[in-house]
Design a protein around this motif. Structure first.
Motif, PDB file in Angstrom:
ATOM      1  N   VAL A  39      10.301  25.096  19.612  1.00 34.01           N
ATOM      2  CA  VAL A  39      10.852  25.520  18.242  1.00 34.01           C
ATOM      3  C   VAL A  39      11.871  26.664  18.830  1.00 34.01           C
ATOM      4  CG1 VAL A  39      10.879  26.668  16.130  1.00 34.01           C
ATOM      5  CG2 VAL A  39       9.205  24.806  16.639  1.00 34.01           C
ATOM      6  N   GLN A  40      11.316  27.423  19.620  1.00 32.61           N
ATOM      7  CA  GLN A  40      12.442  28.580  20.128  1.00 32.61           C
ATOM      8  C   GLN A  40      13.858  28.048  20.733  1.00 32.61           C
ATOM      9  OE1 GLN A  40      12.987  29.802  23.406  1.00 32.61           O
ATOM     10  NE2 GLN A  40      14.297  31.417  22.493  1.00 32.61           N
ATOM     11  N   LYS A  41      13.374  27.104  21.565  1.00 38.13           N
ATOM     12  CA  LYS A  41      14.464  26.551  22.121  1.00 38.13           C
ATOM     13  C   LYS A  41      15.711  25.741  21.328  1.00 38.13           C
ATOM     14  CE  LYS A  41      16.901  26.253  26.265  1.00 38.13           C
ATOM     15  NZ  LYS A  41      17.520  27.331  26.501  1.00 38.13           N
ATOM     16  N   ILE A  42      14.960  24.858  20.451  1.00 37.16           N
ATOM     17  CA  ILE A  42      15.820  24.377  19.560  1.00 37.16           C
ATOM     18  C   ILE A  42      16.743  25.308  18.762  1.00 37.16           C
ATOM     19  CG2 ILE A  42      15.776  22.852  17.582  1.00 37.16           C
ATOM     20  CD1 ILE A  42      13.378  21.542  18.734  1.00 37.16           C
ATOM     21  N   VAL A  43      16.060  26.288  18.214  1.00 32.99           N
ATOM     22  CA  VAL A  43      16.818  27.439  17.336  1.00 32.99           C
ATOM     23  C   VAL A  43      17.618  28.038  18.225  1.00 32.99           C
ATOM     24  CG1 VAL A  43      16.546  29.394  15.969  1.00 32.99           C
ATOM     25  CG2 VAL A  43      15.027  27.552  15.777  1.00 32.99           C
ATOM     26  N   GLU A  44      17.504  28.320  19.482  1.00 38.35           N
ATOM     27  CA  GLU A  44      18.286  29.236  20.432  1.00 38.35           C
ATOM     28  C   GLU A  44      19.687  28.250  20.604  1.00 38.35           C
ATOM     29  OE1 GLU A  44      18.195  31.948  24.311  1.00 38.35           O
ATOM     30  OE2 GLU A  44      16.769  30.238  24.127  1.00 38.35           O
ATOM     31  N   THR A  45      19.284  27.019  20.684  1.00 39.98           N
ATOM     32  CA  THR A  45      20.440  26.233  21.260  1.00 39.98           C
ATOM     33  C   THR A  45      21.286  25.966  20.000  1.00 39.98           C
ATOM     34  OG1 THR A  45      19.012  24.891  22.892  1.00 39.98           O
ATOM     35  CG2 THR A  45      21.180  23.857  21.952  1.00 39.98           C
ATOM     36  N   LEU A  46      20.955  25.946  18.813  1.00 39.35           N
ATOM     37  CA  LEU A  46      21.434  25.619  17.748  1.00 39.35           C
ATOM     38  C   LEU A  46      22.645  26.785  17.399  1.00 39.35           C
ATOM     39  CD1 LEU A  46      19.162  23.806  15.422  1.00 39.35           C
ATOM     40  CD2 LEU A  46      21.138  22.687  16.267  1.00 39.35           C
ATOM     41  N   ILE A  47      21.847  27.876  17.756  1.00 35.64           N
ATOM     42  CA  ILE A  47      22.464  29.102  17.569  1.00 35.64           C
ATOM     43  C   ILE A  47      23.913  29.324  18.433  1.00 35.64           C
ATOM     44  CG2 ILE A  47      22.537  31.771  17.549  1.00 35.64           C
ATOM     45  CD1 ILE A  47      19.719  31.378  16.098  1.00 35.64           C
ATOM     46  N   GLU A  48      23.528  29.062  19.458  1.00 34.86           N
ATOM     47  CA  GLU A  48      24.520  29.181  20.756  1.00 34.86           C
ATOM     48  C   GLU A  48      25.611  28.100  20.376  1.00 34.86           C
ATOM     49  OE1 GLU A  48      22.253  28.606  24.169  1.00 34.86           O
ATOM     50  OE2 GLU A  48      21.424  30.817  24.507  1.00 34.86           O
ATOM     51  N   ASP A  49      25.414  27.048  20.084  1.00 44.69           N
ATOM     52  CA  ASP A  49      25.942  26.080  19.649  1.00 44.69           C
ATOM     53  C   ASP A  49      27.203  26.645  18.799  1.00 44.69           C
ATOM     54  OD1 ASP A  49      25.306  24.200  21.713  1.00 44.69           O
ATOM     55  OD2 ASP A  49      24.256  23.068  20.364  1.00 44.69           O
ATOM     56  N   TYR A  50      26.601  26.845  17.609  1.00 47.02           N
ATOM     57  CA  TYR A  50      27.053  27.593  16.512  1.00 47.02           C
ATOM     58  C   TYR A  50      28.109  28.794  16.683  1.00 47.02           C
ATOM     59  CZ  TYR A  50      28.166  30.216  12.279  1.00 47.02           C
ATOM     60  OH  TYR A  50      28.893  31.064  11.278  1.00 47.02           O
ATOM     61  N   LEU A  51      27.776  29.838  17.713  1.00 49.53           N
ATOM     62  CA  LEU A  51      28.705  30.835  18.062  1.00 49.53           C
ATOM     63  C   LEU A  51      29.741  30.180  18.861  1.00 49.53           C
ATOM     64  CD1 LEU A  51      25.855  33.293  18.931  1.00 49.53           C
ATOM     65  CD2 LEU A  51      27.374  33.435  17.090  1.00 49.53           C
ATOM     66  N   ARG A  52      29.516  29.224  20.002  1.00 51.53           N
ATOM     67  CA  ARG A  52      30.532  28.561  20.436  1.00 51.53           C
ATOM     68  C   ARG A  52      31.512  28.018  19.712  1.00 51.53           C
ATOM     69  NH1 ARG A  52      27.259  27.404  24.085  1.00 51.53           N
ATOM     70  NH2 ARG A  52      26.534  25.460  23.484  1.00 51.53           N
ATOM     71  N   LYS A  53      31.093  27.095  18.633  1.00 53.25           N
ATOM     72  CA  LYS A  53      31.959  26.438  17.781  1.00 53.25           C
ATOM     73  C   LYS A  53      32.960  27.540  16.856  1.00 53.25           C
ATOM     74  CE  LYS A  53      29.444  22.387  17.340  1.00 53.25           C
ATOM     75  NZ  LYS A  53      28.455  21.610  16.571  1.00 53.25           N
ATOM     76  N   THR A  54      32.370  28.461  16.682  1.00 57.83           N
ATOM     77  CA  THR A  54      33.123  29.644  15.528  1.00 57.83           C
ATOM     78  C   THR A  54      33.800  30.830  16.619  1.00 57.83           C
ATOM     79  OG1 THR A  54      31.073  30.971  15.507  1.00 57.83           O
ATOM     80  CG2 THR A  54      31.446  29.155  13.970  1.00 57.83           C
ATOM     81  N   GLY A  55      33.836  30.237  17.867  1.00 56.94           N
ATOM     82  CA  GLY A  55      34.772  31.367  18.683  1.00 56.94           C
ATOM     83  C   GLY A  55      33.713  32.700  18.933  1.00 56.94           C
ATOM     84  N   LYS A  56      32.684  32.630  18.871  1.00 55.56           N
ATOM     85  CA  LYS A  56      32.201  33.883  19.072  1.00 55.56           C
ATOM     86  C   LYS A  56      31.220  33.675  20.283  1.00 55.56           C
ATOM     87  CE  LYS A  56      33.094  35.572  14.942  1.00 55.56           C
ATOM     88  NZ  LYS A  56      34.114  36.306  14.695  1.00 55.56           N
ATOM     89  N   LYS A  57      31.198  34.919  21.266  1.00 57.38           N
ATOM     90  CA  LYS A  57      30.377  34.734  22.329  1.00 57.38           C
ATOM     91  C   LYS A  57      28.906  35.267  22.279  1.00 57.38           C
ATOM     92  CE  LYS A  57      34.513  34.637  25.274  1.00 57.38           C
ATOM     93  NZ  LYS A  57      35.351  35.230  26.308  1.00 57.38           N
ATOM     94  N   SER A  58      27.995  34.622  22.768  1.00 57.14           N
ATOM     95  CA  SER A  58      26.600  35.137  23.203  1.00 57.14           C
ATOM     96  C   SER A  58      26.641  36.060  24.246  1.00 57.14           C
ATOM     97  CB  SER A  58      25.781  34.290  22.778  1.00 57.14           C
ATOM     98  OG  SER A  58      25.904  33.343  23.765  1.00 57.14           O
ATOM     99  N   LYS A  59      26.037  37.122  24.262  1.00 55.25           N
ATOM    100  CA  LYS A  59      25.968  37.877  25.246  1.00 55.25           C
ATOM    101  C   LYS A  59      24.853  37.617  26.378  1.00 55.25           C
ATOM    102  CE  LYS A  59      28.785  41.523  23.688  1.00 55.25           C
ATOM    103  NZ  LYS A  59      28.990  42.904  23.272  1.00 55.25           N
TER     104      LYS A  59
END
Length: 59
Positions: A39-59
């Protein structure tokens, strides 16, 4: 003895909590089992995809 400074990995994970409805959490857990992923990996992937699509970078 002198204390040694712990070196932390660059991609250190932090804990957070998330509130989901019982129905949503159950569906998410079932999907995780079907996909052989956590579940953790699914949620993390979804959040990273969202940040990428909205132009935000994850550190």
């Amino acid at each position: 003895m002198a204390k040694t400074k712990e070196i932390k990995p660059k991609d250190e994970k932090k804990n957070t909590s998330l509130r989901l409805s019982s129905k949503t959490l159950k569906a998410l857990k079932m999907r995780a089992i079907e996909e052989d992923r956590s579940v953790q990996k699914i949620v993390e992937t979804l959040i990273e995809d969202y940040l990428r699509k909205t132009g935000k970078k994850s550190k």
